[in-house]
Structure formats: structure tokens, C-alpha cells
Design an enzyme around this catalytic site. Structure first.
Site, PDB file in Angstrom:
ATOM      1  N   LYS A  72       0.850  -1.195   0.000  1.00 29.14           N
ATOM      2  CA  LYS A  72       0.000   0.000   0.000  1.00 29.14           C
ATOM      3  C   LYS A  72       0.885   1.245   0.000  1.00 29.14           C
ATOM      4  CE  LYS A  72      -3.973   1.959   2.537  1.00 29.14           C
ATOM      5  NZ  LYS A  72      -4.823   1.821   3.737  1.00 29.14           N
ATOM      6  N   SER A  82      -9.805   1.915   2.781  1.00 27.47           N
ATOM      7  CA  SER A  82      -8.914   2.663   1.926  1.00 27.47           C
ATOM      8  C   SER A  82      -7.880   1.829   1.175  1.00 27.47           C
ATOM      9  CB  SER A  82      -8.175   3.714   2.745  1.00 27.47           C
ATOM     10  OG  SER A  82      -7.295   3.080   3.671  1.00 27.47           O
ATOM     11  N   SER A 134      -9.989  -0.379   6.984  1.00 24.83           N
ATOM     12  CA  SER A 134      -9.353  -0.206   5.678  1.00 24.83           C
ATOM     13  C   SER A 134      -8.685  -1.437   5.093  1.00 24.83           C
ATOM     14  CB  SER A 134      -8.340   0.935   5.722  1.00 24.83           C
ATOM     15  OG  SER A 134      -9.014   2.173   5.674  1.00 24.83           O
TER      16      SER A 134
END
Lengths: 95, 470, 511
Positions: free
Chosen positions: C78, C153, C177
Site C-alpha cells: 500500500k 482505503s 481499511s
């Protein structure tokens, strides 16, 4: 409205954010809705409840007082756009 | 009413939250790492020594040490603050409710210490550049303690005494070197006046840019006069921050910031609470060195020093340490104290040097004093030798040798010189024989002059008397 | 079977037996990325050269017999986790060109094992969002239906694993997330106990809630990755010193007598019927395996979301204050003075949702409001924590749906912040209480994946993995996203995949 226009302007200044008049309007409406929503917490009586800042109860986490090499200055400065004489450069500040 | 806020940099080797050195100076941004630069994703880890030093200072200043303490974030934007928040302590400082005793006009007064907390220093802004300001983060993350006094001082003199005492204690506990010129000690003060008898609090004025204790005193004197005058003329004091202008000797209003500060303190989630157990506290207490007043009493009892000497010698820990080391080698405490308070202090004042910056060691001073005792040099020549030692760091015997300052203690050699002096000064000889004791002093002086001060005083006296009675 | 479709444990078998090389594995994934990436936009940066170099090093390691559990396994990280020399943008204009000079601790751990970093994945800007629509660069699509969001997210990481762009991925979970996008994309995603995985190098959103965790194709892989990334880090004061367990030892099918709590609060208002039914069927599966199902209640959980938005936004307003353009990141070109430089820089660099949260957080901490909002929320946090503690007296794990809905349409909630916030309604309480939680796929509703959330006590990831594994073995989830095929010859010839760290943005229409 849970929050007024002027409060939104004040908070924006505190947060160092700049908004157009339309954005201020929009934020006033949106933040008011969110604040109304979070005000749900006021349904709860928390008079005798201790706040929890750290969820895992640990304390006294220290490092020993030992010096290790710092980072090369080139790397320290590499992401800065404005620099001079090994320093970061900002607009002239009159103190 | 005067209150003082003192920031002192702690003498740790590494910074408060990372392993960069705390050394003063260094090329800009060379004592910086991702943590003290506040790069995204980095985290602080508290230096244990910082807590210990703060507790040490707290104990020396008679504070209550918090069993439970935590770090908080103080949020504000400024280019010298890389994370845009300073990690500090808000509602639970490490130490609180202490006091310092000061002496004013022979009376002891307690000045309250409200709190001592730990925090990180900010970087430095350099303004010499014409089209912008430059930022150096070497200082960012150097550990500080902030010592906040109660508004217990009523005169600038008391403020001065408080600061002097505080500095001495911080030096004694070895938590800070308190060098104002390097910024390791910084003072802010606030002052308000109120009419005698009034119980209402006056408006607080904050004073900044105070670069020495004398500046604090002078700025306060000026500011009190100014405020009294404003009130007498029927005016009101506006709450503001004023700046001490050293060259003009006045305080001036600083540019008022357009917005009121709102630091939005909240508990630092990246750091866990600090718990100082009784055991830890006692361990730190045991490591505390002897405090000035204890030392003073001991010096009087143990070394037989007069109170005046003991007070001066113990006013600085470094001076006291020097004294004790010297006495170990040369067992005449009063002689050592005379030298420290006399020549030594005079030269330190002249050169602006601290005792640990002077190349003369206690051993060297002891050797010098022994040279006097052994008759190798006279007391007055010793001052010349000392000055040379102070300047060059040379051993006393080396200075004596190089400069040919050895006493003339050879009887025959000295007798020849004295005979010559007697021959050249018949008038004085006459006077002496007529009972004028003063003439003797003149003749001794002449002998010293002829020997450039190197004549052994006792021997000179003895031979002179012999020769004159012939 | 293509290499890219295999799990970590399957790939490790092949690598160990030297039937394939790490280079072949890496090339297979790079090919796959080339094929599917134009459709799903999961990645912000692809590190092809770096990956190929690391693959060769991994093969050396294997040759010397120095290989460990993750040697030669490709990962996607990420883009809010620091990678030295590789852009870490947080999908924000603010950090569009920011290259960290250091690695996050988790990245160090992966590199030490010889993991191959293929690229950095898209996210909602600074991890604020539940759909990955808040990225400043691109909107990631759900591989199951390209008109739908992957969740957020960590939407890029979840979509990448669903589309076989890597063997596993790292994400971060502040309010759901990892688990919510894992649920929406039909993969396994775990948020470990707060303090289990070092946060050093994770760009902070809400420091007291953030945790890094893995996305994997199955539960076994989750245990394998967890083994590597956990552990005390002296650089993170909130990381805990615990004995490192071998999580794979918990991968057992036996859950007889295990007490599983089902909280009615997790089946409340707003839950889709299909989600509800799929989860209820899953509960039956567990019951049939011998688990004891216990009805429990976590009454304060309904206050978790408002408490979360105050705590997270307040911390974010402070964490994101450092972005002023002076040391790194976007800086304004035109401004009047220093204060204006801050304001223009930050207004240009941050997107709307980020600004909204900074505003809310600043307000909640500001003078006169601290007690009413921030402190109040921390007190509610205590109530929620106590609630879970009480619940865990009656059961060993708690299960329920991860998300009240399946993947929603792109744009559907973009203009209604509150509706978007509700996507995290079942996940935030776990962050508030610092507990571990996993989302595993448990079935389809209208052809879209449904996630089952399993929550455990602090540091009882093992127990969670035990339940998850038993469920997975009993109820194999073999469905694959159909929206991306393996064909698409038209993109093959293009050479858009060059360079060590290439950033895609909207202007480069790659399709």
C-alpha cells in the site's frame, strides 16, 4: 447549523487551509451534518468514565541515551524543492 | 509580581526522541535523521536519560515527582517545527510544586516552582540570507526542561537571585550546562504591577529576548517603571508580549500576532505514559550530588573555611570540585581558596572563561603553591607564573624555568646584591640606623628591584639586617 | 494453472523443489499486471526493474539454501508504507513526488526474507475513505464488477490480490481499511492487534488506531505473512514485546467446543438482506463444525462510529500538519507570505475528504471543544473496550459481517460523506478497542463477495486463524472474479511498463 460559517473560517485558519466562499458554504453544511451525527455521543453519560488514550496499557518504553550516526545531508534535503547552503529555504521571516 | 519561565537544554548525548547527537554547532542539517526531520511514518522513542535528568532537577528543586506522567502534542505551524507539533507535556508534568530558597538583604525567601516538564527543542532559523530565511534542524529534538516559577518574586533583584540560584542547582545536578550564549539556557518572564494594598491581579506582560541574567534584571526594572507610570497617568496596561532592546535599554511591543494561540493539546498517541516508581525515584535521588548549601556547610566544617569563602567557592559546582581536588594535593585550604577567589577569578572574569575552559588543573595550582612554600618562587612571582599558566596551560615549573623566575636563595649571591644596594643607598641606611623602620622596607624593595622580584624575601630580610648591623 | 494464480504456500513448494525460479514467478506476475492493470487501476507505482533484480537475488538465496518462508514471493505494498528509494505518495498530490530515504520496519522485514516488491497500491488519499475514490490519481475498480468500488482505503491492495497481481499485499487498517476492501473484493484481510505489527514507516493517519496487516488469497497465507511481519520494534514505542508464536500452528480444522459470539448489533439497520443471509449460513457452517454459538450484546458499539470519526480526525489533523512543502512534498508557487504559503500549499496538496477530516479534527481539538468532543470520544472508547471485554468473558471469538453491503457503485456515495462513513460501521469498533479482526470470503450475494468478520481478544490472532481456517476448509470459496479475463491481447505489445518506479495518473489513459 451545528457550526457557523465564521467558526468554519476560524477552524480553517487554525488548520492552515484556504477555501473559496463556495467551499466555506459547502463545508459549513457538511461539517454541521457530521457534527450533528457525532453529537450522538452526548446521549451517553460519561461523567465517571476515564478516557482511554492508549488502548494497550503499556508504559515506560524508552531508548538508551546512545548516539548513532545521523543521515547524510543529501538524503535529508533530497525531497525539498527550495534549499540553500545545506538548509531548507522558506520565505523571509521577520521576527 | 514577577514569574519566570526557564528553558534548559539537558546534557544528554543523544536527542530526546532519536539517536542524533545533541552537540552544539556542526554544519547545518548534519545532526538530523528521518525522526527529527519528522518524515512521514517516523515515530518518536523517549530517551530514558531525559526522564532521569528531569527528575533529578525536580528533586534538587524540592518538587513532587509525578508517579504517572504523559507526553502531549502542542500544535502550531512554524518552519522550525518539523512535525508542526511540539511533543511536550500539558496537564501531567513530571515534576510540580517545588521551591528554591534565595537570599535577599540577608533574608531567606522561598520562590515556588509550579512545574517542570520535558519537551523537544525546535530547529533554528537563519536570517542572513536576503531573499529568504534558512532552516537548520540540528537543534530540533534536543531535550529541554521548562521550569515555570510561581509569580513569587516582587523585585528584579529577586528575579536575578532566583535565576542565579536555579542555574547553580542545574549545574550542580549536572543536567544542563546552562550556557546562555549557546542558548542552552533561555529565560522568558512575565510581570504585572498592582497598587500597594490592592488584591486585584494586574495585567501580565510577557518579556522576551533576554540574553543574560543582567538583561532580565534590567528589563524588569524598566518594565516595572513603565507600567507604574502608565497607571499613574491613569492609563491601562494592555496584555502583550514585549521585547527587550538591549542597546536602547527599553522594552518594545512585539508585532502582535493576528490570531490568538490555540495549541490544541492532546495526548501523544505515539508515546506511552511514564511511570516513575518510588524505587526509581530513590535511585535517582541517590545519584544526586551534594547541593550547594550542604556543600557550603561541609566546607566550613571540614576545611575550616570562613563562611564568606565557602559561599563563593560553592556557588559553582565546578569551582567547588576544583577546590577539593586541589586541597587533596596541597593541604592548605585557605591558601587554595585565596587563590581561587583572587587571581583565578580575576582572570576568569577578564577572559570570560568558565573554570572548566581554563587549562590550569587543580594539580597544577597545587604545584604552584608548593613552589612558593619551598621557596622556589615568591608569592608575587607566583602571580606572574600563574598568568602564564592560565594563558598557555604550561606546568608551573616549566614556566619558572623558561622565564628564569627562580628565587635567588643562594646566600652568597644575594649578599653581593645586598651589599651593592647598601652601598648605593647611604641615605636610607642612615635613616634605618637612626631608627626609621620604614627605610628597611625601601631597601627590601630595592633588592627586589635589582633581582626582578626573584630574591627570597625571608633571606633578603635576614641578610639585610646582618649587613646593616655590621 | 498460471503461476500468478497460486497461493504463497503453493508457490513456496514449487520454489523449494526448484521447479520454478523466483524470476519466473516474478515475470508471471509482471505479465499479469500488464494484462489486468489497465482495467482495475490498483497500482500507483510498478517497480519492475527492482522486482527483477530482487527475484535474481531470491534465486541466489534459494540456491544457497538460505531461503525462508517468503523468499521469492511477490508482494504489493500500500502506498502509505515507506519504501526507500521508491515513491510513497499516499495517493495524494501532496506527496506525488516524495521518495522516502528509509524503509518501514515491515518492508525491512520482508526484504530480509527475500520478498519481491512489484509495486505500490492505490488508496484513498492518506487512507481516508472506504472506496478508493478519494485517490488523487485514479479510482481503483472492483475486479468482480468494474463499475463498482473495491472498498477502501486499501482498495488497491485488495483489488490487486483479487486480480492475482501479486501473491499477497500489505495494507493498513484504521477503521476497517483492510477488512472492508477484503470483504468487497473476496480476499482474506487481517487487521492484527494494535501493537503487534510495527507502525514505523506507515504514514500516520490516526496513530492510536492504525495497524498494518496482510491481504492474502487464503487463510494459510495470512498466517505465513503474519509470522514475518509481527514482532517488537524498538523504533515504535507502541509495539509490544510478546513471544512470537508460529501462526501456522493454529491452522487446524477442529473448532469443537469453541464459543463463537454473535452480536445482534452487527445485524442492525442498513444491512443488505443478501449479506445477512450469507453470514447467517456461515454461522451454521461453524455450528455444524462443533462450535458453540452464543448470542451476545455489545450495546455501546453503535457509538463506535461517531467516536471513531472524532478520534481519527483529531489525530489526523495533527499528523497531517507537517505537510507544508518545506522539507518534502508539494509546495505552492504563488503566495503572499509565510502563512499564505502554508495555506496555499495545503489547500492545493490535499483533496476534499482529507480537508474535511482535518477541519473536523481541528474543530474537535480546538479551545472550548476538547472536552465535548475529543475527551468525550476517548471516554466512549473506554465504554466500548469494556463492552468487548465483557463479551469475551462469554465467548472466544465474535463473528458477523465485515461490511453491511457488498461492493457499491463507483460514484454512488462520493458526494455523501456520512453515507460513506457508514461502510465502516462493523469494522471501526475493532480499531477503537485495539482488537484483531479478519475478513474472509464466505459467499456471494448477487455475484459479489460477502466477507465474514472474525474478531478476537487482544493477541489472539491464533484463535481467529483457527476459526477462519476451519471455515475455509469446510466452505471452500472457489469463485473467481469474472470481470477481468486472461485474454485482452490488445495491451500486450505496449511498453508502458518500463522504469523502476513508474507513476500512472489519469492523464495517461492506458486503456
Amino acid at each position: 447549523m451545528a457550526i457557523s460559517r465564521s467558526e468554519v473560517e476560524h477552524v480553517a485558519k487554525l488548520a492552515r487551509l484556504k477555501f473559496s466562499q463556495e467551499e466555506i458554504e459547502e463545508f459549513t453544511v457538511q461539517l454541521s451534518k457530521i457534527i450533528d451525527y457525532v453529537n450522538k455521543l452526548n446521549e451517553l453519560d460519561t461523567e465517571n468514565v476515564e478516557p482511554t488514550a492508549h488502548i494497550v496499557p503499556i508504559y515506560n518504553v524508552f531508548r538508551e541515551d546512545e548516539v548513532k550516526p545521523s543521515m547524510d545531508r543529501d538524503k535529508i534535503l533530497m525531497n525539498a524543492l527550495y534549499k540553500e547552503n545545506g538548509c531548507f529555504k522558506v520565505p523571509k521571516i521577520i521576527e | 509580581m514577577i514569574g519566570l519561565e526557564v528553558h534548559a537544554e539537558l546534557l544528554t548525548e543523544s536527542k530526546i526522541f532519536c539517536s542524533c547527537t545533541t552537540k552544539f554547532g556542526g554544519e547545518p542539517n548534519t545532526h538530523v535523521c528521518p525522526v527529527c526531520l519528522g518524515l512521514p511514518g517516523t515515530l518518536p522513542v523517549l530517551n530514558k536519560k531525559v526522564v532521569e535528568y528531569a527528575v533529578r532537577a525536580g528533586l534538587a528543586l524540592n518538587c513532587t515527582i509525578a508517579n504517572f506522567s504523559k507526553m502531549d502534542r502542542k500544535n502550531y505551524f512554524y518552519p522550525d517545527l518539523p512535525k508542526a507539533y511540539q511533543i511536550s507535556q500539558y496537564d501531567l508534568p513530571l515534576c510540580s510544586n517545588g521551591y528554591v530558597e534565595i537570599e535577599v538583604d540577608g533574608k531567606v525567601k522561598k520562590i515556588g516552582i509550579k512545574r517542570i516538564h520535558i519537551e523537544e527543542d525546535a530547529g533554528k532559523l537563519l536570517h542572513e540570507n536576503t531573499d529568504g530565511s534558512l532552516v537548520d534542524y540540528n537543534r530540533a529534538g534536543v531535550p529541554l526542561i521548562e521550569i515555570v516559577s510561581e509569580p513569587d518574586m516582587s523585585t528584579p533583584e529577586e528575579a536575578y537571585q532566583y535565576l542565579t540560584k536555579l542555574k547553580s542547582i542545574l549545574e550542580y545536578t549536572e543536567v544542563s550546562d546552562c550556557k546562555m550564549q549557546e542558548g542552552s539556557l533561555r529565560v522568558d518572564t512575565n510581570v504585572s504591577v498592582r497598587p500597594v494594598g490592592s488584591t486585584e491581579l494586574g495585567t501580565k506582560i510577557e518579556l522576551k529576548n533576554l540574553n543574560s541574567f543582567k538583561a532580565v534584571q534590567k528589563a524588569l526594572e524598566y518594565e516595572i517603571k513603565r507600567q507604574v507610570k502608565v497607571l499613574e497617568e491613569g492609563g491601562t496596561i494592555v496584555q502583550e508580549t514585549r521585547r527587550w532592546n538591549e542597546s536602547k535599554g527599553i522594552t518594545e511591543p512585539m508585532r502582535t500576532k493576528e490570531e490568538a494561540h490555540d495549541y490544541r493539546y492532546f495526548p501523544e498517541p505515539d508515546l506511552v505514559p511514564i511511570i516513575v516508581t518510588d524505587e526509581w525515584k530513590e535511585e535517582i535521588r541517590k545519584s544526586l550530588p551534594e547541593m550547594p548549601h550542604h556543600k557550603r556547610e561541609r566546607f566550613i566544617a571540614e576545611y575550616g573555611l570562613p563562611e564568606y569563602d565557602a559561599k563563593i567557592i560553592t556557588s559553582s559546582k565546578k569551582m567547588a570540585d576544583f577546590f577539593e581536588k586541589c586541597v587533596l594535593e596541597y593541604d592548605s585550604p585557605k591558601a587554595v581558596s585565596n587563590w581561587l577567589m583572587g587571581e583565578f577569578s580575576r582572570l576568569m572574569n577578564e577572559t570570560g572563561k568558565e573554570i572548566d575552559e581554563v587549562p590550569v588543573t587543580p594539580q597544577m595550582l597545587a604545584k604552584l603553591l608548593k613552589l612558593i612554600d619551598n621557596g622556589v618562587i615568591s608569592g608575587s612571582i607566583a602571580k606572574t607564573v600563574f598568568e602564564e599558566m592560565f594563558g598557555t596551560g604550561k606546568e608551573p615549573e616549566v614556566v619558572v624555568e623558561e622565564k628564569g623566575l627562580k628565587q635567588i636563595a643562594n646566600e652568597n649571591e644575594l649578599r653581593e646584591i645586598i651589599k651593592k644596594v647598601i652601598a648605593e643607598n647611604p641615605k636610607s641606611v642612615e635613616d634605618y640606623k637612626n631608627g626609621k623602620e620604614k627605610a628597611m622596607g625601601f631597601l627590601v624593595g630595592q633588592v627586589m628591584k635589582a633581582t626582578k622580584g626573584k630574591a627570597n624575601p625571608q633571606l633578603t630580610n635576614q641578610i639585610l639586617k646582618e649587613e646593616l648591623s655590621k | 494453472m498460471e503461476l500468478y494464480s497460486l497461493t504463497i504456500h503453493e508457490l513456496r513448494e514449487l520454489l523449494k523443489k526448484r521447479e520454478v525460479s523466483a524470476l519466473e514467478v516474478t515475470k508471471s506476475y509482471l505479465e499479469r499486471i500488464k494484462e489486468v492493470e489497465p482495467k482495475i487501476d490498483a497500482l500507483v507505482t510498478i517497480t519492475e526493474d527492482f522486482a527483477l533484480q530482487k527475484a535474481k537475488e531470491a534465486d541466489e538465496k534459494i540456491k544457497k539454501g538460505e531461503d525462508t518462508a517468503l523468499t521469492g514471493i511477490p508482494v504489493i505494498i500500500k502506498d502509505n508504507i515507506s519504501t526507500e528509494g521508491i515513491k510513497t505518495t499516499c495517493s495524494s498530490k501532496m506527496l506525488e513526488n516524495y521518495i522516502p530515504p528509509y524503509n518501514a520496519t515491515v518492508v525491512e522485514k520482508l526484504l530480509e526474507e527475500g520478498v519481491i516488491i512489484l509495486g505500490k497500491s492505490n488508496l484513498d488519499e492518506f487512507a481516508m475513505g472506504s472506496s478508493t475514490e478519494n485517490s488523487a490519481f485514479k479510482t481503483t475498480k472492483n475486479p468482480w464488477d468494474l463499475s463498482r468500488v473495491p472498498g477502501g482505503s486499501s482498495g488497491g491492495s485488495a483489488a490487486a490480490i483479487a486480480a492475482d497481481e501479486a501473491a499477497f499485499a500489505l495494507g493498513s487498517d484504521t477503521g476497517g481499511s483492510i477488512r472492508q476492501p477484503a470483504s468487497l473484493c473476496g480476499v482474506v484481510g487481517m487487521k492484527p492487534t494494535y501493537g503487534l505489527v510495527s507502525r514505523y514507516g506507515l504514514v500516520a493517519f490516526a496513530s492510536s488506531l492504525d495497524q498494518i496487516g496482510p491481504f492474502t488469497k487464503d487463510v494459510t497465507d495470512c498466517a505465513i505473512v503474519l509470522n514475518t511481519i509481527i514482532g517488537h520494534d524498538p523504533k515504535d514505542s507502541t509495539s509490544l514485546k510478546i513471544d512470537k508464536p508460529d501462526y501456522t500452528s493454529y491452522l487446524k480444522e477442529d473448532i469443537k467446543g469453541l464459543r463463537i459470539g454473535v452480536a445482534k448489533e452487527f445485524f442492525g439497520e442498513g444491512i443488505e438482506e443478501g449479506v445477512k443471509e450469507t453470514v447467517q449460513e456461515s454461522i451454521k457452517v461453524l455450528q455444524n463444525l462443533g462450535a458453540e454459538i452464543i448470542d451476545i450484546s455489545i450495546p455501546y458499539v453503535e457509538y463506535a462510529l461517531p467516536a471513531y470519526y472524532i478520534i481519527a480526525s483529531a489525530e489526523a489533523s495533527s499528523n497531517l500538519a507537517r505537510y507544508d512543502g518545506i522539507r518534502y512534498g508539494h509546495i505552492a508557487e504563488k503566495y503572499e507570505d509565510l502563512i499564505d504559503m502554508y495555506m496555499v500549499t495545503r489547500s492545493e496538496g490535499f483533496g476534499k475528504e482529507v480537508k474535511r477530516r482535518i477541519m473536523l479534527g481541528t474543530y474537535a481539538l480546538s479551545s472550548g471543544y476538547y472536552d465535548a468532543y475529543y475527551k468525550k470520544a476517548l471516554k466512549v472508547r473506554t465504554l466500548i473496550k469494556n463492552d468487548f471485554e465483557k463479551a469475551f468473558e462469554k465467548c472466544d471469538v465474535i463473528i458477523g459481517p465485515t461490511s453491511p453491503t457488498v461492493a457499491f457503485k463507483i460514484g454512488e456515495r462520493a458526494n455523501d460523506p456520512l453515507a460513506m462513513y457508514l461502510a465502516d460501521i462493523y469494522t471501526v469498533s475493532v480499531n477503537i478497542a485495539g482488537l484483531p479482526g479478519i475478513s474472509i470470503p464466505c459467499g456471494l450475494s448477487d455475484g459479489l463477495p460477502v466477507g465474514l468478520q472474525i474478531i478476537g481478544r487482544h493477541f489472539e490472532e491464533g484463535k481467529i486463524l483457527n476459526v477462519a481456517y476451519a471455515f475455509e476448509q469446510a466452505n471452500k470459496f472457489n469463485a473467481k472474479p469474472q470481470a477481468i479475463g486472461v485474454q485482452d491481447n490488445e495491451v500486450r505489445s505496449s511498453d508502458w511498463l518500463r522504469g523502476p518506479c513508474r507513476t500512472f495518473d489519469r492523464e495517461q489513459n492506458l486503456l
